[in-house]
Design an enzyme around this catalytic site. Structure first.
Site, PDB file in Angstrom:
ATOM      1  N   ARG A  11     -11.541   7.346   0.122  1.00 38.49           N
ATOM      2  CA  ARG A  11     -11.716   6.221  -0.811  1.00 38.49           C
ATOM      3  C   ARG A  11     -11.128   4.907  -0.284  1.00 38.49           C
ATOM      4  NH1 ARG A  11     -12.434  10.554  -3.148  1.00 38.49           N
ATOM      5  NH2 ARG A  11     -10.815  11.179  -1.730  1.00 38.49           N
ATOM      6  N   THR A  12      -9.873   4.937   0.149  1.00 34.80           N
ATOM      7  CA  THR A  12      -9.212   3.667   0.479  1.00 34.80           C
ATOM      8  C   THR A  12      -9.874   3.029   1.696  1.00 34.80           C
ATOM      9  OG1 THR A  12      -7.211   4.708  -0.350  1.00 34.80           O
ATOM     10  CG2 THR A  12      -6.954   2.595   0.755  1.00 34.80           C
TER      11      THR A  12
ATOM     12  N   LYS B  46      -0.767   6.707  23.105  1.00 33.90           N
ATOM     13  CA  LYS B  46      -0.007   6.531  24.360  1.00 33.90           C
ATOM     14  C   LYS B  46       1.425   6.100  24.092  1.00 33.90           C
ATOM     15  CE  LYS B  46      -4.244   4.529  26.141  1.00 33.90           C
ATOM     16  NZ  LYS B  46      -4.796   3.174  26.328  1.00 33.90           N
TER      17      LYS B  46
ATOM     18  N   ARG C  84      -2.781   2.268   6.721  1.00 38.44           N
ATOM     19  CA  ARG C  84      -2.212   3.481   6.105  1.00 38.44           C
ATOM     20  C   ARG C  84      -1.405   4.196   7.175  1.00 38.44           C
ATOM     21  NH1 ARG C  84      -5.296   7.850   2.410  1.00 38.44           N
ATOM     22  NH2 ARG C  84      -4.910   6.168   0.931  1.00 38.44           N
TER      23      ARG C  84
ATOM     24  N   HIS D  41       1.421   2.839  -2.956  1.00 39.55           N
ATOM     25  CA  HIS D  41      -0.023   2.708  -2.731  1.00 39.55           C
ATOM     26  C   HIS D  41      -0.527   1.590  -3.655  1.00 39.55           C
ATOM     27  CE1 HIS D  41      -4.074   3.529  -1.753  1.00 39.55           C
ATOM     28  NE2 HIS D  41      -4.103   4.843  -1.868  1.00 39.55           N
TER      29      HIS D  41
END
Ligand code: CP
Length: 314
Positions: free
Chosen positions: A56-57, A85, A106, A134
């Site tokens: 969703r996000t 890396k 995120r 959130h």
């Protein structure tokens, strides 16, 4: 490095109540008439940096930027980036700021988007950091409450499930306290209760009643908004603890028999087992509409942080 004039959204408190209300109102207008805003991000680029999975996000931000006429870059799997890396967040953000006008991040570590914002020359939006916050889910939740309940204030809100690790709960409960919630009901097993520091903060700062119970059936008739949550498997330190708690709550139509007619059932999604599929047809269920509204409130947020469309300066 400190770029103090740039606005970011790392936690809901970064915006005043007035700013939140304006974003929610614009999100509602964008939902009702998206064509009015279809080119306000022409020539702008959004970078989404997802170090943790999302449906969703990630894709509602992508959809939001495309609906505003903008363009997208980024990754949905950090293993395809130079993070693999060993590149630091600070270095990644400095560089991505040359390639994009706004960054959505995120990350599994609490505080990672905050750190990113300290090194960024463009706005950074926290799309979820560990079990912490959130804020754009909160904006989505607020727009849903506005659309389905007509107002943000004076509701009895029950949070059910994983209140310990559920970042959507941590962001929303603090915000609903700012919007004069009538009462919070916390429904969880003892192991997954709301962190005591957050509970203490709510009690100290706001004059709101908090009731804690183990089972939904004890309180269902009081509730205006039922906010269901998934048990956050990815935050547990061992599988055994998760297995013990994973089916703590399974919402069925039987359990809603005594619920108010106009109660709404929300869930940030994804769900696993906690809402039975039969509830999807219950008139109180709004969780899929909630995920749809997330696109429009994110369009409004992008517009605010990029200062385009209704937020253009001068
Ligand atoms: N609500 C939410 O954050 O969903 P995703 O994990 O799919 O983005």
């Amino acid at each position: 490095m400190n770029h103090s004039s740039i606005r970011h959204l790392i936690e809901p408190e970064d915006f005043t109540k007035e700013e939140i209300l304006k974003v929610v109102k614009l999100g509602e207008d964008m939902y009702n008439d998206p064509s009015k805003y279809s080119d306000i991000c022409n020539g702008k680029i959004l970078a989404s940096l997802f170090y943790e999975p999302s449906t969703r996000t990630k894709f509602s931000f992508d959809s939001a930027m495309l609906r505003l006429g903008g363009n997208l870059i980024g990754f949905a799997d950090a293993n395809t980036s130079s993070a693999k890396k060993g590149e630091s967040i600070a270095d990644t953000i400095r560089v991505m700021g040359y390639y994009a006008d706004i960054i959505v991040m995120r990350h599994p570590k609490e505080g990672a988007p905050k750190l990113a914002s300290m090194y960024s020359e463009v706005p950074v939006i926290n799309a979820g950091d560990g079990g912490h916050q959130h804020p754009t889910q909160t904006l989505t939740d607020l727009l849903t409450i506005k659309v389905y309940k007509g107002q943000l204030e004076n509701h009895t809100i029950a949070f059910c499930g994983d209140l310990k690790y559920g970042r959507t709960v941590h962001s929303l409960i603090r915000t609903m306290a700012r919007f004069n919630a009538k009462k919070f009901i916390l429904i969880s097993p003892e192991e997954l209760q709301l962190p005591s520091s957050l509970k203490r903060q709510l009690l100290d700062q706001y004059d709101i009643e908090i009731e804690e119970v183990r089972y939904l059936e004890e309180v269902v008739e009081q509730i205006d908004i039922l906010y269901m949550t998934r048990i956050q498997k990815e935050r547990f330190f061992n599988e055994e603890d998760y297995l013990k708690l994973k089916n703590s709550y399974i919402l069925t139509n039987d359990k809603l028999e005594n619920a108010k007619d106009d109660m709404i059932i929300m869930h940030p999604l994804p769900r696993v087992n906690e809402i039975s599929y039969e509830v999807d047809d219950n008139k109180r269920a709004v969780y899929f509409e909630q995920s749809k509204l997330g696109v429009y409130v994110r369009m409004a947020l992008i517009s605010k942080l990029l200062e385009v469309g209704p937020y253009v300066r001068g």
